[in-house]
Write a protein that holds these residues in place. Structure first.
Motif, PDB file in Angstrom:
ATOM      1  N   UNK A 410       0.984  -1.173  -0.050  1.00 37.79           N
ATOM      2  CA  UNK A 410       0.029   0.095  -0.120  1.00 37.79           C
ATOM      3  C   UNK A 410       0.898   1.051  -0.030  1.00 37.79           C
ATOM      4  N   UNK A 411       1.930   1.324   0.673  1.00 40.08           N
ATOM      5  CA  UNK A 411       2.879   2.411   0.777  1.00 40.08           C
ATOM      6  C   UNK A 411       3.430   2.634  -0.386  1.00 40.08           C
ATOM      7  N   UNK A 412       4.059   1.562  -1.232  1.00 37.50           N
ATOM      8  CA  UNK A 412       4.513   1.688  -2.478  1.00 37.50           C
ATOM      9  C   UNK A 412       3.659   2.295  -3.411  1.00 37.50           C
ATOM     10  N   UNK A 413       2.625   1.584  -3.403  1.00 34.15           N
ATOM     11  CA  UNK A 413       1.434   2.117  -4.435  1.00 34.15           C
ATOM     12  C   UNK A 413       1.232   3.811  -4.283  1.00 34.15           C
ATOM     13  N   UNK A 414       0.993   4.032  -2.857  1.00 37.15           N
ATOM     14  CA  UNK A 414       0.759   5.565  -2.636  1.00 37.15           C
ATOM     15  C   UNK A 414       1.927   6.296  -3.184  1.00 37.15           C
ATOM     16  N   UNK A 415       3.270   5.812  -3.093  1.00 40.38           N
ATOM     17  CA  UNK A 415       4.558   6.503  -3.356  1.00 40.38           C
ATOM     18  C   UNK A 415       4.744   6.550  -5.162  1.00 40.38           C
ATOM     19  N   UNK A 416       3.963   5.358  -5.642  1.00 44.01           N
ATOM     20  CA  UNK A 416       4.049   5.476  -7.289  1.00 44.01           C
ATOM     21  C   UNK A 416       5.611   5.200  -7.456  1.00 44.01           C
ATOM     22  N   UNK A 487       7.562   0.509   7.042  1.00 43.80           N
ATOM     23  CA  UNK A 487       7.296   1.284   5.979  1.00 43.80           C
ATOM     24  C   UNK A 487       7.838   2.572   5.455  1.00 43.80           C
ATOM     25  N   UNK A 488       8.293   3.335   6.716  1.00 42.26           N
ATOM     26  CA  UNK A 488       9.118   4.545   6.682  1.00 42.26           C
ATOM     27  C   UNK A 488      10.394   4.501   6.189  1.00 42.26           C
ATOM     28  N   UNK A 489      11.104   3.311   6.709  1.00 43.81           N
ATOM     29  CA  UNK A 489      12.423   2.900   6.156  1.00 43.81           C
ATOM     30  C   UNK A 489      12.329   2.489   4.693  1.00 43.81           C
ATOM     31  N   UNK A 490      11.265   1.698   4.292  1.00 45.77           N
ATOM     32  CA  UNK A 490      11.352   1.387   2.805  1.00 45.77           C
ATOM     33  C   UNK A 490      11.048   2.598   1.909  1.00 45.77           C
TER      34      UNK A 490
END
Length: 524
Positions: A410-416, A487-490
């Motif tokens: 979900x985090x990676x998708x938000x960041x695109x 999630x913040x680290x990645x």
């Protein structure tokens, strides 16, 4: 030696013991430890909390032909199964089963050439094979026929003396080594000259170890002698007293090192040959386990240009890759896939050790249909990350690896993040390495970190592991990170790599301390 024919009737009676133990467990007449000692041998364990069961379907080489696919689809529908998992041992696990379902499915599976016996417990486990063996363009040779013969032979040993712990056997057809054949209990790695090198006494998890090269240039027809020798070596020198040290990889130390282990294995091999038992395999080298039947399958249509469509070595035919997030397909997948491929000649599924499924032997037109039917899976390499089933299900689990992976996606998708900005990661809910965290570019294993006397959910970060043959490397432990900080680290790692204009692999090579520097503020 003729390979052992699978005969369900040879096993059916044994399942009465499983049914009786399961009944007692659910009636609270048998405690969890005692039940595990019985149920594991039938490929089943009680889930965390003891109110439901899982069942592991033994699928040699990860093959799911149409009959097996329909059986799984029918079971999902009939027993209203809401969770299925592709494992890193190329099996299918059915979860959240009640007493009736777990006992019924285990027996019904026999009628569809699926055995759960030995799927857990102290037995030879599912034989693993490179998933595209027989169709992969760059393979040295098709190892699948030998792996299937090995699986049949290992089934004959399940009724023999009990091993100290599980015995995992794997075959690889290229240096990619995705079955980890060089660090399994016993591994056969294909060579360009059509023979095998043999590795033994390796494994991940606690006290991880790469295998010992015990033989080189072994003729494929001789592999059963080496399997019997491994079995006898494990029975003779395996630790029956301490289960924490009852895996084959501990035998190297107890025997005095690699050379002593190699000698001990060699002695057992000599004994097997001297016994006079005929274990020769006569499998024609030119006859693959799968081949096109003349006049039955012809190339048709052009396959879509997509990274998930892989050209086979048979011209005009393709495999389609499908990776459900976390190895957890939606339960409707099995019925949809069966309905789609049931009339496609020689099309079948192969499971991979990274929780991927390949639908092979497709024409160009068929590949296009399968591609569309599997479009809900992973969108990029990061989403193809590996995660065990996690602590919400597993009795041994400490952390919910599936939940962590979902949060990261979900985090990676938000960041695109573009494909390649973040690497594929490997997540295990505990140190056991069911998520193969020790060989990932980035890996995490679950644990607890006590902060001001308060236990906090945490994971240990592993960096720069590799499973490629001749480049094998265990990831370096960088330290413990709170789960909520991962999630913040990645996110920071992805942003840094994206700004460099490089993919993670290139960025990591150019910045050998880059991951460590970014991780440092998050490490406790």
């Amino acid at each position: 030696m003729e390979t052992t024919e699978f005969r369900p009737e040879n096993w059916r009676d044994e399942y009465r013991e499983f049914a009786e133990a399961t009944s007692k467990f659910y009636k609270k007449e048998l405690d969890a430890k005692a039940y595990k000692g019985i149920s594991g041998g039938f490929g089943s364990y009680a889930q965390k909390g003891g109110e439901a069961s899982m069942l592991r379907l033994r699928l040699p080489a990860g093959r799911i032909d149409k009959e097996r696919l329909k059986f799984i689809a029918d079971c999902v529908e009939r027993y209203k199964i809401n969770l299925v998992h592709f494992t890193t041992c190329q099996t299918v696990q059915l979860h959240n089963l009640n007493e009736e379902a777990v006992c019924a499915i285990a027996v019904e599976a026999l009628d569809h050439n699926i055995l759960t016996r030995g799927g857990g417990g102290d037995f030879p486990r599912n034989v693993m094979v490179s998933p595209l063996s027989g169709v992969e363009r760059d393979e040295y040779f098709d190892v699948l026929p030998y792996a299937l013969a090995a699986s049949d032979y290992l089934m004959t040993l399940i009724k023999g003396p009990k091993l100290p712990r599980k015995l995992k056997v794997a075959f690889s057809n290229t240096k990619a080594n995705i079955t980890h054949a060089t660090f399994r209990d016993l591994g056969f790695t294909a060579r360009p000259d059509g023979t095998f090198d043999v590795y033994s006494a390796g494994g991940l998890g606690n006290n991880p170890s790469f295998g010992v090269l015990v033989a080189q240039g072994v003729a494929p027809g001789q592999i059963l002698y080496y399997i019997r020798a491994m079995y006898n070596t494990f029975c003779a020198y395996g630790n029956y007293e301490n289960r924490a040290k009852a895996r084959s990889r501990f035998m190297k130390d107890s025997l005095g090192g690699e050379e002593s282990y190699r000698e001990a294995f060699g002695e057992k091999l000599k004994e097997v040959y001297a016994s006079g038992e005929n274990l020769d395999l006569d499998l024609p080298a030119s006859e693959p386990a799968w081949k096109f039947r003349a006049g039955m399958k012809q190339a048709q249509g052009k396959a879509p240009a997509d990274s998930r469509v892989i050209g086979q070595k048979q011209p005009g035919f393709y495999a389609v890759k499908y990776h459900p997030l976390g190895g957890v397909p939606d339960t409707g997948f099995f019925k949809r896939m069966y309905e789609l491929i049931k009339d496609m000649d020689q099309v079948e599924l192969r499971l991979a050790p990274d929780e991927t499924a390949y639908i092979i032997n497709c024409t160009g037109e068929e590949a296009g249909q399968v591609l569309k039917a599997t479009e809900h899976g992973a969108r990029n390499s990061f989403e193809e990350s590996v995660a065990c089933i996690g602590a919400s299900i597993c009795q041994q689990g400490v952390r919910d690896s599936q939940a962590l992976l979902n949060h990261l996606v979900e985090m990676a998708r938000r960041e695109g993040f573009e494909d390649g900005v973040l690497p594929r990661i490997h997540i295990s809910g505990c140190p056991s390495s069911c998520g193969t965290h020790q060989i990932g570019a980035l890996g995490f294993h679950g644990g607890v970190k006590v902060i001001e006397k308060v236990p906090m959910p945490a994971f240990t970060l592993h960096y720069n592991g590799c499973d490629v043959q001749e480049r094998e490397k265990l990831g370096e432990k960088l330290g413990v990170m709170l789960e909520l900080k991962i999630p913040d680290f990645l996110k920071l790692l992805g942003q840094t790599v994206r700004e460099s204009g490089m993919r993670f692999e290139e960025w990591s090579r150019n910045n050998p301390d880059g991951v460590k520097k970014i991780a440092a503020p998050f490490i406790l």
